[in-house]
Scaffold this motif. Structure first.
Motif, PDB file in Angstrom:
ATOM      1  N   ALA A  75       0.832  -1.202   0.000  1.00 19.27           N
ATOM      2  CA  ALA A  75       0.000   0.000   0.000  1.00 19.27           C
ATOM      3  C   ALA A  75       0.870   1.257   0.000  1.00 19.27           C
ATOM      4  CB  ALA A  75      -0.926  -0.009   1.208  1.00 19.27           C
ATOM      5  N   LEU A  76       1.922   1.255   0.810  1.00 18.81           N
ATOM      6  CA  LEU A  76       2.816   2.410   0.873  1.00 18.81           C
ATOM      7  C   LEU A  76       3.639   2.536  -0.404  1.00 18.81           C
ATOM      8  CD1 LEU A  76       4.052   2.077   4.575  1.00 18.81           C
ATOM      9  CD2 LEU A  76       2.262   3.577   3.672  1.00 18.81           C
ATOM     10  N   GLU A  77       4.045   1.403  -0.963  1.00 18.30           N
ATOM     11  CA  GLU A  77       4.858   1.418  -2.186  1.00 18.30           C
ATOM     12  C   GLU A  77       4.101   2.039  -3.352  1.00 18.30           C
ATOM     13  OE1 GLU A  77       8.060   0.613  -4.813  1.00 18.30           O
ATOM     14  OE2 GLU A  77       7.985   0.523  -2.617  1.00 18.30           O
ATOM     15  N   PHE A  78       2.800   1.723  -3.463  1.00 15.97           N
ATOM     16  CA  PHE A  78       2.022   2.175  -4.609  1.00 15.97           C
ATOM     17  C   PHE A  78       1.022   3.272  -4.253  1.00 15.97           C
ATOM     18  CE2 PHE A  78       3.349  -2.157  -5.707  1.00 15.97           C
ATOM     19  CZ  PHE A  78       3.927  -1.931  -6.942  1.00 15.97           C
ATOM     20  N   SER A  79       1.088   3.774  -3.032  1.00 19.32           N
ATOM     21  CA  SER A  79       0.227   4.882  -2.589  1.00 19.32           C
ATOM     22  C   SER A  79      -1.241   4.608  -2.888  1.00 19.32           C
ATOM     23  CB  SER A  79       0.666   6.197  -3.258  1.00 19.32           C
ATOM     24  OG  SER A  79       2.007   6.497  -2.936  1.00 19.32           O
ATOM     25  N   THR A  80      -1.722   3.485  -2.427  1.00 21.32           N
ATOM     26  CA  THR A  80      -3.113   3.114  -2.652  1.00 21.32           C
ATOM     27  C   THR A  80      -3.692   2.502  -1.385  1.00 21.32           C
ATOM     28  OG1 THR A  80      -4.620   1.752  -3.977  1.00 21.32           O
ATOM     29  CG2 THR A  80      -2.457   0.828  -3.512  1.00 21.32           C
ATOM     30  N   TRP A  81      -5.000   2.609  -1.258  1.00 20.94           N
ATOM     31  CA  TRP A  81      -5.689   1.928  -0.176  1.00 20.94           C
ATOM     32  C   TRP A  81      -5.744   0.427  -0.475  1.00 20.94           C
ATOM     33  CZ3 TRP A  81      -7.031   4.408   4.188  1.00 20.94           C
ATOM     34  CH2 TRP A  81      -7.186   5.790   4.149  1.00 20.94           C
ATOM     35  N   GLU A  90     -11.527  -4.142  11.120  1.00 18.20           N
ATOM     36  CA  GLU A  90     -11.505  -4.055  12.579  1.00 18.20           C
ATOM     37  C   GLU A  90     -10.282  -4.789  13.128  1.00 18.20           C
ATOM     38  OE1 GLU A  90     -12.556  -3.022  16.389  1.00 18.20           O
ATOM     39  OE2 GLU A  90     -13.276  -2.268  14.452  1.00 18.20           O
ATOM     40  N   GLN A  91      -9.949  -5.895  12.522  1.00 14.92           N
ATOM     41  CA  GLN A  91      -8.773  -6.650  12.955  1.00 14.92           C
ATOM     42  C   GLN A  91      -7.500  -5.841  12.746  1.00 14.92           C
ATOM     43  OE1 GLN A  91      -8.151 -11.055  12.174  1.00 14.92           O
ATOM     44  NE2 GLN A  91      -6.808 -10.198  10.635  1.00 14.92           N
ATOM     45  N   MET A  92      -7.398  -5.169  11.611  1.00 18.33           N
ATOM     46  CA  MET A  92      -6.211  -4.359  11.333  1.00 18.33           C
ATOM     47  C   MET A  92      -6.083  -3.220  12.349  1.00 18.33           C
ATOM     48  SD  MET A  92      -4.939  -5.995   8.883  1.00 18.33           S
ATOM     49  CE  MET A  92      -5.239  -6.973   7.407  1.00 18.33           C
ATOM     50  N   ARG A  93      -7.219  -2.677  12.771  1.00 16.42           N
ATOM     51  CA  ARG A  93      -7.182  -1.616  13.782  1.00 16.42           C
ATOM     52  C   ARG A  93      -6.756  -2.161  15.131  1.00 16.42           C
ATOM     53  NH1 ARG A  93     -12.862   1.326  11.919  1.00 16.42           N
ATOM     54  NH2 ARG A  93     -11.964   2.526  10.176  1.00 16.42           N
ATOM     55  N   GLU A  96      -3.247  -2.394  15.390  1.00 16.70           N
ATOM     56  CA  GLU A  96      -2.608  -1.061  15.378  1.00 16.70           C
ATOM     57  C   GLU A  96      -1.673  -0.901  14.185  1.00 16.70           C
ATOM     58  OE1 GLU A  96      -0.808  -0.494  19.183  1.00 16.70           O
ATOM     59  OE2 GLU A  96      -2.727  -0.379  20.239  1.00 16.70           O
ATOM     60  N   LEU A  97      -2.142  -1.347  13.028  1.00 13.29           N
ATOM     61  CA  LEU A  97      -1.360  -1.209  11.800  1.00 13.29           C
ATOM     62  C   LEU A  97      -1.573   0.182  11.196  1.00 13.29           C
ATOM     63  CD1 LEU A  97      -2.066  -4.697  10.215  1.00 13.29           C
ATOM     64  CD2 LEU A  97       0.028  -3.939  11.331  1.00 13.29           C
ATOM     65  N   PRO A  98      -0.701   0.608  10.308  1.00 12.57           N
ATOM     66  CA  PRO A  98      -0.871   1.910   9.649  1.00 12.57           C
ATOM     67  C   PRO A  98      -2.224   2.011   8.951  1.00 12.57           C
ATOM     68  CG  PRO A  98       1.333   1.076   9.253  1.00 12.57           C
ATOM     69  CD  PRO A  98       0.582  -0.032   9.943  1.00 12.57           C
ATOM     70  N   ASP A  99      -2.708   3.219   8.836  1.00 10.91           N
ATOM     71  CA  ASP A  99      -4.038   3.465   8.284  1.00 10.91           C
ATOM     72  C   ASP A  99      -4.004   3.420   6.757  1.00 10.91           C
ATOM     73  OD1 ASP A  99      -6.689   4.110   8.016  1.00 10.91           O
ATOM     74  OD2 ASP A  99      -6.381   6.261   8.289  1.00 10.91           O
ATOM     75  N   VAL A 100      -3.910   2.208   6.226  1.00 10.71           N
ATOM     76  CA  VAL A 100      -3.893   2.040   4.776  1.00 10.71           C
ATOM     77  C   VAL A 100      -5.026   1.127   4.313  1.00 10.71           C
ATOM     78  CG1 VAL A 100      -1.402   2.400   4.629  1.00 10.71           C
ATOM     79  CG2 VAL A 100      -2.298   0.073   4.921  1.00 10.71           C
ATOM     80  N   PHE A 101      -5.950   0.771   5.214  1.00  8.26           N
ATOM     81  CA  PHE A 101      -7.023  -0.170   4.890  1.00  8.26           C
ATOM     82  C   PHE A 101      -8.373   0.545   4.875  1.00  8.26           C
ATOM     83  CE2 PHE A 101      -3.634  -2.544   6.976  1.00  8.26           C
ATOM     84  CZ  PHE A 101      -3.399  -3.551   6.057  1.00  8.26           C
ATOM     85  N   THR A 102      -9.265   0.086   4.006  1.00  4.82           N
ATOM     86  CA  THR A 102     -10.587   0.670   3.898  1.00  4.82           C
ATOM     87  C   THR A 102     -11.572  -0.407   3.459  1.00  4.82           C
ATOM     88  OG1 THR A 102     -11.922   2.383   2.817  1.00  4.82           O
ATOM     89  CG2 THR A 102     -10.223   1.334   1.499  1.00  4.82           C
ATOM     90  N   THR A 103     -12.841  -0.183   3.760  1.00  8.03           N
ATOM     91  CA  THR A 103     -13.897  -1.082   3.286  1.00  8.03           C
ATOM     92  C   THR A 103     -14.622  -0.512   2.067  1.00  8.03           C
ATOM     93  OG1 THR A 103     -15.493  -0.072   4.801  1.00  8.03           O
ATOM     94  CG2 THR A 103     -14.280  -1.992   5.610  1.00  8.03           C
ATOM     95  N   GLU A 104     -14.243   0.673   1.637  1.00 13.72           N
ATOM     96  CA  GLU A 104     -14.928   1.337   0.519  1.00 13.72           C
ATOM     97  C   GLU A 104     -14.499   0.726  -0.815  1.00 13.72           C
ATOM     98  OE1 GLU A 104     -15.328   5.776  -1.532  1.00 13.72           O
ATOM     99  OE2 GLU A 104     -14.342   5.528   0.421  1.00 13.72           O
ATOM    100  N   GLY A 108      -9.398   1.778  -3.589  1.00 18.89           N
ATOM    101  CA  GLY A 108      -8.041   1.357  -3.931  1.00 18.89           C
ATOM    102  C   GLY A 108      -8.087   0.231  -4.943  1.00 18.89           C
ATOM    103  N   TRP A 109      -6.979  -0.016  -5.624  1.00 18.53           N
ATOM    104  CA  TRP A 109      -6.952  -1.055  -6.652  1.00 18.53           C
ATOM    105  C   TRP A 109      -6.223  -2.311  -6.185  1.00 18.53           C
ATOM    106  CZ3 TRP A 109      -1.844  -1.791  -8.148  1.00 18.53           C
ATOM    107  CH2 TRP A 109      -0.975  -0.723  -7.929  1.00 18.53           C
ATOM    108  N   ILE A 110      -5.856  -2.354  -4.893  1.00 19.22           N
ATOM    109  CA  ILE A 110      -5.352  -3.581  -4.272  1.00 19.22           C
ATOM    110  C   ILE A 110      -6.391  -4.045  -3.262  1.00 19.22           C
ATOM    111  CG2 ILE A 110      -3.577  -4.590  -2.792  1.00 19.22           C
ATOM    112  CD1 ILE A 110      -1.539  -2.778  -4.004  1.00 19.22           C
ATOM    113  N   ARG A 111      -6.759  -5.301  -3.330  1.00 20.28           N
ATOM    114  CA  ARG A 111      -7.795  -5.836  -2.454  1.00 20.28           C
ATOM    115  C   ARG A 111      -7.280  -7.107  -1.791  1.00 20.28           C
ATOM    116  NH1 ARG A 111     -12.822  -8.480  -4.087  1.00 20.28           N
ATOM    117  NH2 ARG A 111     -12.099  -8.156  -6.226  1.00 20.28           N
TER     118      ARG A 111
END
Length: 295
Positions: A75-81, A90-93, A96-104, A108-111
């Protein structure tokens, strides 16, 4: 649990200079033919694969736990969610991982999906919507069923060479492999220590021991060991949980099991209605009540 050795572990105070009697070892890849790159090298390999498909969406198959670091770095390498399910977010939160995950969807183009979803039929469906490649990060052999499914040798388990290096440095007296049926001790025999195993002495303070004996004798019973008394303690034990998958599969088995909510010593317990008072006719004196309350 999962264990990936790095040489930096040799600087850990908890391991440095210690005498290890028995080592429980994650022997998932304990075979001379299981050669694995480091996780950093595997991550770069995944990034090269993604760059080779600039017009494609990327789906990564993961298990319930594991590979989170890979998702964050991509996610950081390609600047995408990284799009995930609500429960995985919820598990990622919680981790306490970096805020790079979303449910929308579409953010992002990585799933990240469950690895069981990486199949021929799902790849066909995804590619009818948008060109898609799937990545399975694993150190195990997996049958590929579609040309757009790619295996990346990323593993949270140590390679065979890493296991040998770790055991050679740690020099335990014996090894117990956590993966049963794969008896790999023969590969480490030359690195084991011949020092005799010494069990630690557990000292119990004399006043506590005598107190336990006196209480048992007052009830006309044999003295109860402190270990058994500790098992009956009703003090909270912290977070205790089981896998949701296991609960779903086996919940029917425990329908007739009754769980005792309170364990105590009759001589000390003052809880009204406690089962430890059943059959006891005597009432506590004022002095006994005071001692029970203090306890």
């Amino acid at each position: 649990g999962d264990f990936r050795y790095t040489s930096a572990m040799q600087g850990e105070p908890a391991l440095r200079g210690r005498h290890i009697d028995c080592l429980y070892l994650d022997n998932t890849h304990c075979h001379p033919q299981r050669a694995l790159p480091s996780r950093a090298l595997a991550t770069r390999q995944a990034a090269r694969l993604i760059r080779a498909h600039p017009q494609h969406h990327v789906v990564i198959g993961v298990y319930t736990l594991g590979k989170e670091t890979l998702l964050v770095e991509l996610a950081l390498e390609f600047s995408t969610w990284v799009v995930v399910s609500p429960w995985r977010l919820e598990q990622m939160r919680l981790l306490e991982l970096p805020d790079v995950f979303t449910t929308e969807e579409g953010a992002g183009w990585i799933r990240a999906v469950d690895v069981a979803e990486i199949r021929w039929d799902t790849l066909v469906t995804w590619n009818t919507l948008h060109p898609t490649i799937a990545i399975i990060p694993t150190g195990r052999p997996v049958k590929v069923t579609h040309p757009n499914i790619h295996l990346i040798p990323y593993s949270d388990h140590s390679s065979f060479a890493e296991l040998r290096e770790f055991v050679k440095w740690l020099k335990p007296c014996s090894i117990i492999p956590i993966v049963k049926g794969d008896m790999c001790q023969v590969y480490f025999q030359e690195y084991l220590s011949s020092a005799p195993q010494v069990l630690p002495d557990v000292e119990v303070s004399k006043p506590v021991l005598e107190s336990g004996q006196q209480q048992s004798q007052r009830r006309g019973q044999k003295p109860t060991s402190l270990w058994k008394r500790a098992l009956r303690c009703s003090v909270p034990r912290g977070v205790v949980y089981e896998s949701p998958e296991k609960n779903t599969e086996k919940s029917e088995v425990f329908t007739d099991v009754k769980v005792l909510q309170h364990y105590c010593e009759p001589a000390l317990c003052s809880k009204e209605g406690c089962t430890c008072h059943r059959g006891e006719k005597e009432e506590l004196s004022g002095e006994q009540v005071g001692r029970a309350g203090a306890a």
